[in-house]
Design a protein around this motif. Structure first.
Motif, PDB file in Angstrom:
ATOM      1  N   VAL A 207       0.794  -1.233   0.000  1.00 56.22           N
ATOM      2  CA  VAL A 207       0.000   0.000   0.000  1.00 56.22           C
ATOM      3  C   VAL A 207       0.823   1.279   0.000  1.00 56.22           C
ATOM      4  O   VAL A 207       0.306   2.341  -0.353  1.00 56.22           O
ATOM      5  CB  VAL A 207      -0.973   0.042   1.205  1.00 56.22           C
ATOM      6  CG1 VAL A 207      -1.855  -1.195   1.230  1.00 56.22           C
ATOM      7  CG2 VAL A 207      -0.223   0.218   2.517  1.00 56.22           C
ATOM      8  N   ALA A 208       2.089   1.222   0.393  1.00 56.28           N
ATOM      9  CA  ALA A 208       2.839   2.469   0.617  1.00 56.28           C
ATOM     10  C   ALA A 208       3.241   3.132  -0.693  1.00 56.28           C
ATOM     11  O   ALA A 208       3.627   2.466  -1.651  1.00 56.28           O
ATOM     12  CB  ALA A 208       4.076   2.193   1.454  1.00 56.28           C
ATOM     13  N   ASP A 209       3.141   4.456  -0.698  1.00 50.22           N
ATOM     14  CA  ASP A 209       3.769   5.250  -1.757  1.00 50.22           C
ATOM     15  C   ASP A 209       5.238   5.458  -1.434  1.00 50.22           C
ATOM     16  O   ASP A 209       6.067   5.526  -2.338  1.00 50.22           O
ATOM     17  CB  ASP A 209       3.060   6.604  -1.896  1.00 50.22           C
ATOM     18  CG  ASP A 209       1.621   6.447  -2.353  1.00 50.22           C
ATOM     19  OD1 ASP A 209       1.409   6.169  -3.537  1.00 50.22           O
ATOM     20  OD2 ASP A 209       0.719   6.566  -1.502  1.00 50.22           O
ATOM     21  N   GLU A 210       5.535   5.557  -0.138  1.00 54.09           N
ATOM     22  CA  GLU A 210       6.920   5.701   0.296  1.00 54.09           C
ATOM     23  C   GLU A 210       7.115   4.970   1.618  1.00 54.09           C
ATOM     24  O   GLU A 210       6.239   4.976   2.486  1.00 54.09           O
ATOM     25  CB  GLU A 210       7.312   7.171   0.476  1.00 54.09           C
ATOM     26  CG  GLU A 210       8.773   7.340   0.914  1.00 54.09           C
ATOM     27  CD  GLU A 210       9.243   8.782   0.933  1.00 54.09           C
ATOM     28  OE1 GLU A 210      10.038   9.144   0.053  1.00 54.09           O
ATOM     29  OE2 GLU A 210       8.814   9.533   1.831  1.00 54.09           O
ATOM     30  N   GLU A 221      17.038   5.602   5.275  1.00 56.16           N
ATOM     31  CA  GLU A 221      16.728   5.514   3.848  1.00 56.16           C
ATOM     32  C   GLU A 221      15.230   5.704   3.680  1.00 56.16           C
ATOM     33  O   GLU A 221      14.435   5.321   4.538  1.00 56.16           O
ATOM     34  CB  GLU A 221      17.141   4.144   3.304  1.00 56.16           C
ATOM     35  CG  GLU A 221      17.001   3.989   1.805  1.00 56.16           C
ATOM     36  CD  GLU A 221      17.655   2.715   1.266  1.00 56.16           C
ATOM     37  OE1 GLU A 221      17.520   2.451   0.065  1.00 56.16           O
ATOM     38  OE2 GLU A 221      18.311   2.000   2.063  1.00 56.16           O
ATOM     39  N   ARG A 222      14.841   6.305   2.565  1.00 62.84           N
ATOM     40  CA  ARG A 222      13.420   6.427   2.238  1.00 62.84           C
ATOM     41  C   ARG A 222      13.263   6.320   0.742  1.00 62.84           C
ATOM     42  O   ARG A 222      14.142   6.700  -0.030  1.00 62.84           O
ATOM     43  CB  ARG A 222      12.829   7.728   2.761  1.00 62.84           C
ATOM     44  CG  ARG A 222      13.618   8.981   2.511  1.00 62.84           C
ATOM     45  CD  ARG A 222      12.947  10.196   3.132  1.00 62.84           C
ATOM     46  NE  ARG A 222      11.805  10.633   2.356  1.00 62.84           N
ATOM     47  CZ  ARG A 222      11.651  11.885   1.899  1.00 62.84           C
ATOM     48  NH1 ARG A 222      12.554  12.809   2.145  1.00 62.84           N
ATOM     49  NH2 ARG A 222      10.592  12.203   1.205  1.00 62.84           N
ATOM     50  N   GLY A 223      12.137   5.780   0.329  1.00 57.99           N
ATOM     51  CA  GLY A 223      11.885   5.615  -1.093  1.00 57.99           C
ATOM     52  C   GLY A 223      10.682   4.729  -1.323  1.00 57.99           C
ATOM     53  O   GLY A 223      10.044   4.255  -0.372  1.00 57.99           O
ATOM     54  N   PRO A 224      10.325   4.466  -2.576  1.00 49.02           N
ATOM     55  CA  PRO A 224       9.197   3.594  -2.870  1.00 49.02           C
ATOM     56  C   PRO A 224       9.470   2.169  -2.408  1.00 49.02           C
ATOM     57  O   PRO A 224      10.636   1.765  -2.280  1.00 49.02           O
ATOM     58  CB  PRO A 224       9.063   3.686  -4.398  1.00 49.02           C
ATOM     59  CG  PRO A 224      10.404   4.140  -4.871  1.00 49.02           C
ATOM     60  CD  PRO A 224      10.974   4.996  -3.795  1.00 49.02           C
ATOM     61  N   PRO A 225       8.425   1.398  -2.142  1.00 51.41           N
ATOM     62  CA  PRO A 225       8.616   0.044  -1.597  1.00 51.41           C
ATOM     63  C   PRO A 225       9.531  -0.829  -2.443  1.00 51.41           C
ATOM     64  O   PRO A 225      10.372  -1.558  -1.897  1.00 51.41           O
ATOM     65  CB  PRO A 225       7.194  -0.523  -1.552  1.00 51.41           C
ATOM     66  CG  PRO A 225       6.301   0.653  -1.507  1.00 51.41           C
ATOM     67  CD  PRO A 225       6.991   1.742  -2.261  1.00 51.41           C
ATOM     68  N   PHE A 229      12.647  -2.575  -0.537  1.00 50.76           N
ATOM     69  CA  PHE A 229      12.560  -4.012  -0.322  1.00 50.76           C
ATOM     70  C   PHE A 229      13.437  -4.810  -1.283  1.00 50.76           C
ATOM     71  O   PHE A 229      13.980  -5.850  -0.900  1.00 50.76           O
ATOM     72  CB  PHE A 229      11.105  -4.473  -0.437  1.00 50.76           C
ATOM     73  CG  PHE A 229      10.263  -4.106   0.749  1.00 50.76           C
ATOM     74  CD1 PHE A 229      10.420  -4.751   1.962  1.00 50.76           C
ATOM     75  CD2 PHE A 229       9.308  -3.101   0.660  1.00 50.76           C
ATOM     76  CE1 PHE A 229       9.658  -4.412   3.062  1.00 50.76           C
ATOM     77  CE2 PHE A 229       8.530  -2.752   1.745  1.00 50.76           C
ATOM     78  CZ  PHE A 229       8.715  -3.413   2.955  1.00 50.76           C
ATOM     79  N   ASP A 230      13.564  -4.332  -2.502  1.00 50.17           N
ATOM     80  CA  ASP A 230      14.279  -5.118  -3.520  1.00 50.17           C
ATOM     81  C   ASP A 230      15.692  -4.617  -3.788  1.00 50.17           C
ATOM     82  O   ASP A 230      16.578  -5.415  -4.120  1.00 50.17           O
ATOM     83  CB  ASP A 230      13.487  -5.120  -4.837  1.00 50.17           C
ATOM     84  CG  ASP A 230      12.106  -5.731  -4.673  1.00 50.17           C
ATOM     85  OD1 ASP A 230      11.957  -6.591  -3.785  1.00 50.17           O
ATOM     86  OD2 ASP A 230      11.181  -5.340  -5.420  1.00 50.17           O
ATOM     87  N   ARG A 231      15.899  -3.306  -3.639  1.00 53.42           N
ATOM     88  CA  ARG A 231      17.215  -2.739  -3.953  1.00 53.42           C
ATOM     89  C   ARG A 231      17.603  -1.678  -2.926  1.00 53.42           C
ATOM     90  O   ARG A 231      17.846  -0.515  -3.291  1.00 53.42           O
ATOM     91  CB  ARG A 231      17.215  -2.111  -5.359  1.00 53.42           C
ATOM     92  CG  ARG A 231      16.837  -3.062  -6.480  1.00 53.42           C
ATOM     93  CD  ARG A 231      16.857  -2.361  -7.846  1.00 53.42           C
ATOM     94  NE  ARG A 231      15.988  -1.182  -7.856  1.00 53.42           N
ATOM     95  CZ  ARG A 231      14.662  -1.231  -8.039  1.00 53.42           C
ATOM     96  NH1 ARG A 231      14.061  -2.406  -8.192  1.00 53.42           N
ATOM     97  NH2 ARG A 231      13.944  -0.128  -8.080  1.00 53.42           N
ATOM     98  N   PRO A 232      17.668  -2.045  -1.644  1.00 54.97           N
ATOM     99  CA  PRO A 232      18.016  -1.023  -0.648  1.00 54.97           C
ATOM    100  C   PRO A 232      19.409  -0.463  -0.917  1.00 54.97           C
ATOM    101  O   PRO A 232      20.326  -1.189  -1.271  1.00 54.97           O
ATOM    102  CB  PRO A 232      17.958  -1.789   0.679  1.00 54.97           C
ATOM    103  CG  PRO A 232      18.133  -3.228   0.308  1.00 54.97           C
ATOM    104  CD  PRO A 232      17.502  -3.376  -1.039  1.00 54.97           C
TER     105      PRO A 232
END
Length: 248
Positions: A207-210, A221-225, A229-232
Motif C-alpha cells: 500500500v505504501a507510496d513511500e 533511507e526512504r523511497g518507494p517500496p 525491499f528489492d534494492r536497498p
C-alpha cells in the motif's frame, strides 16, 4: 523541498531527558499518499507519529500540514486533533460505552453534532469497517480485531484529513490481524491520506507510496517500496529487512 506538500516534517529532533530519540527527521507526502515508517523497536517511529498530532512536542525542526506549521506555539492543538485521526495499539475504548456510543462520542462532544446526527455518522463508520451488526456491543464483548476496527471507525467519524496508525495490529492475535489490515486497505482505496507505523512488511509493500526506514532516530533511507525491499541503498536497511523476513 517543495512547500506545497500536504505533510512535511523538516529536521525534526526530539529528546526525552538526555536521550535524543529523533535526529533531524525529514520526509514529506502528498494528499492521498500512504507513507509507512518502519524500523526496529526504539527507532523513533511512534514518537515521530505522535509529534504529528502534538501528543509529543518537537524540540527542533518543524512540521507542516496542509500549508500550516502545526508545531508553531500558537496552534490550537484541539483543532489539529480534529483534523488528524489516530489509531493506537491498545484500542483506548471506553468500557462502559457500546461500540456505537464510543464512535458517536467525538462527533457529538467535539464537533457539536446532535445526538441523532452523531449516532447516524457512527453507524455509517461502523458499517464502513464491517461492524454494522455490533453497534450495541460493549468492548468486553468484542474481539481484539473488532475493538481495533471500532477504534478506526471512531477516528474516521471525526472526518480527519490525515490518519495516523501506530502499530494498529501489534496487540492482536495473528488470526485477527487480517481483518484490520483489510479495513486499512479499503481506506487506501478510498484515497485516505495515511501515515502508518507497522511491522507488517507485506502490507507496507502493498500500500505504501513511500517507505521511511528509521534506526536510532535517524532516517537511514526512504523511497518507494520496490526500492527499499528489492534494492536497498543502505546496508543497514538490507540487514533489517532480512531479519524481519526471517521472523515471518
Amino acid at each position: 523541498m517543495s512547500n506545497d506538500r500536504f505533510l512535511r516534517a523538516v529536521d525534526v529532533s526530539k529528546w526525552y531527558g538526555d536521550e535524543q530519540v529523533l535526529h533531524d527527521v525529514s520526509f514529506e507526502m502528498d494528499r492521498g499518499d500512504v507513507s509507512v515508517l518502519i524500523g526496529p523497536s526504539g527507532s523513533g517511529k511512534s514518537t515521530m507519529l505522535r509529534c504529528v498530532n502534538r501528543l509529543a512536542e518537537v524540540q527542533e525542526g518543524r512540521i507542516y500540514l496542509d500549508g500550516e506549521e502545526i508545531t508553531a506555539p500558537d496552534v490550537d492543538v484541539d483543532d489539529l486533533r480534529r483534523e488528524v485521526g489516530m489509531v493506537f495499539q491498545d484500542f483506548n475504548l471506553f468500557a462502559h460505552l457500546s461500540a456505537l456510543e464510543n464512535v458517536a462520542l467525538g462527533p457529538q462532544r467535539v464537533l457539536g453534532l446532535s445526538k441523532e446526527a452523531a449516532r447516524s455518522r457512527a453507524r455509517e463508520q461502523l458499517d464502513r469497517v464491517g461492524l454494522a451488526d455490533q453497534t450495541e456491543s460493549y468492548p468486553a464483548e468484542l474481539s481484539g480485531g473488532q475493538k481495533q476496527r471500532v477504534g478506526i471507525a471512531r477516528a474516521l467519524a471525526m472526518e480527519p484529513k490525515l490518519m495516523l496508525f501506530d502499530e494498529p495490529t501489534s496487540a492482536l492475535d495473528p488470526e485477527l490481524i487480517g481483518e484490520v489490515l483489510a479495513v486499512m486497505h479499503d481506506l487506501v482505496e478510498d484515497g485516505m491520506t495515511m501515515l502508518v507505523v507497522t511491522h507488517e512488511m507485506s502490507f507496507a509493500r502493498a500500500v505504501a507510496d513511500e517507505i521511511v526506514f528509521l534506526d536510532g532516530g535517524h532516517v537511514v533511507e526512504r523511497g518507494p517500496p520496490e526500492q527499499l525491499f528489492d534494492r536497498p541503498e543502505q546496508e543497514r536497511t538490507g540487514r533489517f529487512l532480512e531479519r524481519i523476513a526471517g521472523h515471518d
